[in-house]
Design a protein around this motif. Structure first.
Motif, mmCIF file in Angstrom:
data_model
loop_
_atom_site.group_PDB
_atom_site.id
_atom_site.type_symbol
_atom_site.label_atom_id
_atom_site.label_comp_id
_atom_site.label_asym_id
_atom_site.label_seq_id
_atom_site.Cartn_x
_atom_site.Cartn_y
_atom_site.Cartn_z
ATOM 1 N N ILE A 1 0.832 -1.198 0.000
ATOM 2 C CA ILE A 1 0.000 0.000 0.000
ATOM 3 C C ILE A 1 0.874 1.259 0.000
ATOM 4 N N GLU A 2 1.898 1.259 0.833
ATOM 5 C CA GLU A 2 2.765 2.433 0.906
ATOM 6 C C GLU A 2 3.593 2.597 -0.363
ATOM 7 N N ASN A 3 3.947 1.472 -1.007
ATOM 8 C CA ASN A 3 4.631 1.550 -2.300
ATOM 9 C C ASN A 3 3.711 2.158 -3.359
ATOM 10 N N LYS A 4 2.431 1.803 -3.305
ATOM 11 C CA LYS A 4 1.456 2.386 -4.230
ATOM 12 C C LYS A 4 1.345 3.887 -4.005
ATOM 13 N N ALA A 5 1.374 4.276 -2.707
ATOM 14 C CA ALA A 5 1.294 5.705 -2.388
ATOM 15 C C ALA A 5 2.501 6.456 -2.950
ATOM 16 N N THR A 6 3.688 5.851 -2.836
ATOM 17 C CA THR A 6 4.905 6.464 -3.363
ATOM 18 C C THR A 6 4.836 6.588 -4.881
ATOM 19 N N LYS A 7 4.332 5.525 -5.529
ATOM 20 C CA LYS A 7 4.193 5.536 -6.992
ATOM 21 C C LYS A 7 3.190 6.601 -7.423
ATOM 22 N N HIS A 8 2.098 6.704 -6.665
ATOM 23 C CA HIS A 8 1.077 7.713 -6.967
ATOM 24 C C HIS A 8 1.669 9.115 -6.855
ATOM 25 N N ALA A 9 2.483 9.356 -5.814
ATOM 26 C CA ALA A 9 3.046 10.685 -5.582
ATOM 27 C C ALA A 9 4.120 11.046 -6.598
ATOM 28 N N ALA A 10 4.743 10.031 -7.227
ATOM 29 C CA ALA A 10 5.834 10.273 -8.173
ATOM 30 C C ALA A 10 5.377 11.059 -9.390
ATOM 31 N N ALA A 11 4.083 11.060 -9.663
ATOM 32 C CA ALA A 11 3.556 11.782 -10.825
ATOM 33 C C ALA A 11 3.489 13.284 -10.592
ATOM 34 N N PHE A 12 3.730 13.716 -9.357
ATOM 35 C CA PHE A 12 3.633 15.129 -9.021
ATOM 36 C C PHE A 12 5.021 15.752 -8.900
ATOM 37 N N PRO A 13 5.113 17.085 -8.947
ATOM 38 C CA PRO A 13 6.412 17.747 -8.737
ATOM 39 C C PRO A 13 7.019 17.341 -7.405
ATOM 40 N N GLU A 14 8.346 17.356 -7.324
ATOM 41 C CA GLU A 14 9.050 16.838 -6.145
ATOM 42 C C GLU A 14 8.624 17.503 -4.848
ATOM 43 N N GLU A 15 8.365 18.815 -4.899
ATOM 44 C CA GLU A 15 8.019 19.518 -3.668
ATOM 45 C C GLU A 15 6.637 19.136 -3.145
ATOM 46 N N LEU A 16 5.834 18.443 -3.973
ATOM 47 C CA LEU A 16 4.488 18.044 -3.549
ATOM 48 C C LEU A 16 4.372 16.558 -3.221
ATOM 49 N N ARG A 17 5.444 15.806 -3.444
ATOM 50 C CA ARG A 17 5.330 14.354 -3.355
ATOM 51 C C ARG A 17 5.013 13.842 -1.963
ATOM 52 N N VAL A 18 5.667 14.387 -0.949
ATOM 53 C CA VAL A 18 5.404 13.936 0.424
ATOM 54 C C VAL A 18 3.944 14.199 0.787
ATOM 55 N N GLU A 19 3.475 15.391 0.444
ATOM 56 C CA GLU A 19 2.084 15.766 0.743
ATOM 57 C C GLU A 19 1.101 14.853 0.009
ATOM 58 N N LYS A 20 1.366 14.573 -1.268
ATOM 59 C CA LYS A 20 0.460 13.729 -2.063
ATOM 60 C C LYS A 20 0.497 12.280 -1.594
ATOM 61 N N GLU A 21 1.669 11.812 -1.172
ATOM 62 C CA GLU A 21 1.783 10.454 -0.648
ATOM 63 C C GLU A 21 0.960 10.293 0.619
ATOM 64 N N GLN A 22 1.052 11.275 1.524
ATOM 65 C CA GLN A 22 0.277 11.222 2.765
ATOM 66 C C GLN A 22 -1.218 11.349 2.484
ATOM 67 N N ALA A 23 -1.569 12.183 1.511
ATOM 68 C CA ALA A 23 -2.983 12.347 1.155
ATOM 69 C C ALA A 23 -3.557 11.034 0.635
ATOM 70 N N TYR A 24 -2.768 10.299 -0.149
ATOM 71 C CA TYR A 24 -3.211 9.000 -0.662
ATOM 72 C C TYR A 24 -3.449 8.021 0.488
ATOM 73 N N LEU A 25 -2.504 7.971 1.420
ATOM 74 C CA LEU A 25 -2.645 7.064 2.562
ATOM 75 C C LEU A 25 -3.825 7.447 3.443
ATOM 76 N N ASP A 26 -4.036 8.749 3.623
ATOM 77 C CA ASP A 26 -5.190 9.210 4.409
ATOM 78 C C ASP A 26 -6.495 8.786 3.755
ATOM 79 N N SER A 27 -6.514 8.806 2.419
ATOM 80 C CA SER A 27 -7.764 8.515 1.704
ATOM 81 C C SER A 27 -8.168 7.048 1.786
ATOM 82 N N ILE A 28 -7.191 6.155 2.026
ATOM 83 C CA ILE A 28 -7.532 4.722 2.071
ATOM 84 C C ILE A 28 -7.422 4.156 3.492
ATOM 85 N N LYS A 29 -7.334 5.042 4.471
ATOM 86 C CA LYS A 29 -7.113 4.622 5.858
ATOM 87 C C LYS A 29 -8.179 3.643 6.345
ATOM 88 N N SER A 30 -9.418 3.847 5.929
ATOM 89 C CA SER A 30 -10.514 3.002 6.419
ATOM 90 C C SER A 30 -10.849 1.844 5.472
#
Length: 215
Positions: A1-30
């Motif tokens: 799951i966390e690898n998927k989040a990293t892959k998902h965030a890779a499509a965004f600019p570098e300065e946004l990747r950490v934020e987008k990765e966390q947003a992905y994980l937050d969205s599938i938390k439940s």
């Protein structure tokens, strides 16, 4: 799951990747991700590697007992009282005594035996401090109120961190210093955590309308 989040965030600019990765994980938390367990449940059961092995964030917060005491006095402008506060703050830098004890010593030295009740017989403390209260009685009240402030701050921090979803955080009070140690393993967004811990709570009231009124 966390690898998927990293892959998902890779499509965004570098300065946004950490934020987008966390947003992905937050969205599938439940969502259920493993043997009927949700992602949050799996994270909660994860082996605690701690800061040494996993990295993360270590924060030390300190409750200002000086400000608590000043508030309990009704923000008294009495020069002796305020001088005692400053003297206690300076003494605390090289002392193991708690702030209330240092303040009591400083006030006794500066006030020429003026009772503490003179300062703390306020509207807020009227049920606890009377004009005839002894200094010891007033100090007992001050210690109880400062302890309550620290305990409330600890509970607020615990609530905020639980909401953030950090796996196995460590919160502990450091003796009688008014300090709280916060260890957050695996945190990748220190700025987000800092804003969460430093944020000021606010209560807002909004005027609302029934559908018929809007229509």
């Amino acid at each position: 799951i966390e690898n998927k989040a990293t892959k998902h965030a890779a499509a965004f600019p570098e300065e946004l990747r950490v934020e987008k990765e966390q947003a992905y994980l937050d969205s599938i938390k439940s969502q259920k991700v493993f043997l009927g367990f949700t992602y949050k449940q799996v994270k909660d059961k994860e082996i605690n590697l701690g800061l040494d092995l996993k990295g993360g964030m270590n924060v030390m917060l300190e409750i200002s007992v000086k400000d608590v005491v000043r508030a309990l006095s009704g923000n008294s402008q009495d020069p002796v009282f305020n001088q005692a506060l400053e003297q206690a703050s300076k003494a605390q830098e090289n002392s193991t005594d708690d702030y209330i004890t240092l303040f009591a010593k400083a006030y006794a030295e500066l006030s020429n035996n003026t009772p503490l009740a003179y300062v703390f017989n306020t509207q807020e403390l009227k049920e606890k401090v009377s004009p005839t209260s002894t200094n010891e009685e007033v100090l007992t009240v001050l210690r109880a109120e400062s302890e309550s402030a620290i305990a409330n701050s600890y509970n607020v921090l615990r609530s905020r961190i639980d909401r953030f979803g950090v796996t196995q955080p460590n919160l502990q009070r450091i003796g009688n210093t008014g300090r709280i140690l916060v260890e957050l393993p695996g945190v990748k967004e220190p700025e987000r955590v800092r804003k969460l811990l430093q944020g000021t709570a606010s209560l807002e009231f909004w005027l609302t309308y029934d559908n018929s009124e809007v229509y």
